[in-house]
Scaffold this active site. Structure first.
Site, PDB file in Angstrom:
ATOM      1  N   THR A 176      -9.669   1.704   5.359  1.00  0.00           N
ATOM      2  CA  THR A 176      -8.564   0.753   5.204  1.00  0.00           C
ATOM      3  C   THR A 176      -7.462   1.362   4.332  1.00  0.00           C
ATOM      4  OG1 THR A 176     -10.229  -0.999   5.199  1.00  0.00           O
ATOM      5  CG2 THR A 176      -7.974  -1.626   4.610  1.00  0.00           C
ATOM      6  N   ASN A 211       0.833  -1.209   0.000  1.00  0.00           N
ATOM      7  CA  ASN A 211       0.000   0.000   0.000  1.00  0.00           C
ATOM      8  C   ASN A 211       0.868   1.260   0.000  1.00  0.00           C
ATOM      9  OD1 ASN A 211      -2.316  -1.566   0.172  1.00  0.00           O
ATOM     10  ND2 ASN A 211      -2.594  -1.253   2.378  1.00  0.00           N
ATOM     11  N   ASP A 215      -1.559   4.177   5.336  1.00  0.00           N
ATOM     12  CA  ASP A 215      -0.534   3.859   4.337  1.00  0.00           C
ATOM     13  C   ASP A 215      -0.502   4.928   3.244  1.00  0.00           C
ATOM     14  OD1 ASP A 215      -0.054   1.480   5.740  1.00  0.00           O
ATOM     15  OD2 ASP A 215      -1.625   0.435   4.625  1.00  0.00           O
TER      16      ASP A 215
HETATM   17  O1  RIB Z   1      -3.024  -0.886   6.439  1.00  0.00           O
HETATM   18  C1  RIB Z   1      -4.041  -1.542   5.738  1.00  0.00           C
HETATM   19  C2  RIB Z   1      -3.636  -2.941   5.394  1.00  0.00           C
HETATM   20  O2  RIB Z   1      -3.512  -3.684   6.571  1.00  0.00           O
HETATM   21  C3  RIB Z   1      -4.621  -3.691   4.553  1.00  0.00           C
HETATM   22  O3  RIB Z   1      -4.445  -3.473   3.175  1.00  0.00           O
HETATM   23  C4  RIB Z   1      -4.405  -5.125   4.977  1.00  0.00           C
HETATM   24  O4  RIB Z   1      -3.733  -5.884   4.022  1.00  0.00           O
HETATM   25  C5  RIB Z   1      -3.625  -5.047   6.266  1.00  0.00           C
HETATM   26  O5  RIB Z   1      -2.376  -5.498   6.086  1.00  0.00           O
END
Ligand code: RIB
Length: 315
Positions: free
Chosen positions: A256, A43, A260
């Site tokens: 989610t 990510n 990142d």
């Molecule tokens: O930070 C988000 C991520 O955490 C997700 O994409 C998942 O894969 C977990 O690893």
């Protein structure tokens, strides 16, 4: 030329969208299921590439399976170099089993699979790290591998950024008494910038106030950014006044990968010479864009989108 290297996890995210996440022992009916690329390392690599780094390289591992093939190709499609993303035949590609609720919040179970094989650097890794401006690290692979990469970066004068996620509690709840602490002191000693979210900062230090937690973390690393979700981000450094940057107000559908997105974008801005306040604001804009779309890597904005939003010219 901006070169960002990332060592970390590559997962296939298996996401159930549901009004409210089930309690223990409860079964609920969800609305939708998606299979989307994720993993904290991958990510961050995608975020950096889309934010306009000239060169982004991913060091990681996938299994010799369909998910591994799909994830490699998704990274390449976003412009990430995968020459050092190994395919291992001893483990399956990592998966993350995610429940996203109607407020955009999530709960995640990660099965590391091939990510668990990243216990040391492989031939070529150190050379690649040495050629980078910045190395991005997280804790979703074995800490031995993270440590080896951070120390390699240190040897070559490469800036290191660690996202301490997933965080684990300190046995003593005091970062300062580091014996047995889940992040080895020698790893923290090789980190330039630590970027926990407020929960991770509290878990690491035993201190719930983000300002006080950031201050405590400065005993271990020279610079800290604590991400505060919708409230923005807090920068603290040993030799500067703290800076609080607000985040844009948006309605989240899926948070989610927001952290990142923030870290990958922040790294590009800093590596390209931006000031810390400007870099934090730009990274916050990118994260705010990402939470308005489903998925982790799939939701990450491109540089033009971030610029348009930051300049108020988004359509
Ligand atoms: O930070 C988000 C991520 O955490 C997700 O994409 C998942 O894969 C977990 O690893």
């Amino acid at each position: 030329m901006t070169h960002i290297a990332v060592l970390g996890s590559t997962n296939m995210d298996l996401i159930a969208y549901v009004a409210k996440a089930p309690q223990r022992g409860e079964t609920v009916t969800g609305r939708e299921f998606r299979t989307l690329p994720g993993g904290k390392g991958a990510n961050q690599a995608v975020a950096a590439a889309r934010a306009g780094a000239d060169n982004v390289s991913m060091i990681g591992a996938v299994g010799a399976d369909a998910f591994g093939t799909q994830l490699r190709s998704a990274l390449e499609h976003s412009g990430v170099d995968t020459d050092l993303l190994r395919t291992v035949d001893t483990a399956a590609t990592g998966t993350a089993h995610i429940v996203v609720d109607d407020e955009g919040g999530n709960a995640i179970v990660v099965i590391p699979g091939a990510n668990g094989t990243l216990t040391a650097l492989a031939p070529g890794d150190e050379g690649l790290i040495a050629s980078a401006d910045t190395l991005l690290l997280q804790l979703e692979i074995p800490v031995e591998g993270v440590l080896a990469a951070a120390q390699a970066a240190r040897r070559h004068g490469v800036r290191t950024v660690l996202t301490p996620a997933p965080a684990q509690p300190s046995p003593s709840s005091q970062l300062r008494s580091s014996r047995g602490y889940p992040i080895p002191p020698e790893l923290l000693a090789a980190i330039d910038l630590l970027v926990p979210n407020e929960h991770e900062a509290a878990t690491l230090t035993g201190i719930t106030d983000p300002h006080a937690a950031a201050k405590a973390l400065l005993d271990q690393v020279p610079e800290v950014v604590v991400t505060l979700g919708a409230r923005g981000s807090l920068y603290a450094a040993r030799d500067a006044e703290p800076v609080l940057v607000e985040a844009p107000h948006v309605t989240a559908v899926d948070t989610t990968g927001a952290g990142d997105t923030f870290v990958g974008t922040l790294a590009v801005a800093l590596t390209q010479g931006g000031s810390m306040p400007d870099a934090l604001a730009w990274a916050s804009t990118a994260a705010a864009l990402s939470v308005q779309r489903p998925g982790a890597s799939a939701s990450m904005p491109y540089r033009s989108e971030i610029d348009n939003e930051a300049n108020g010219t988004a359509s």
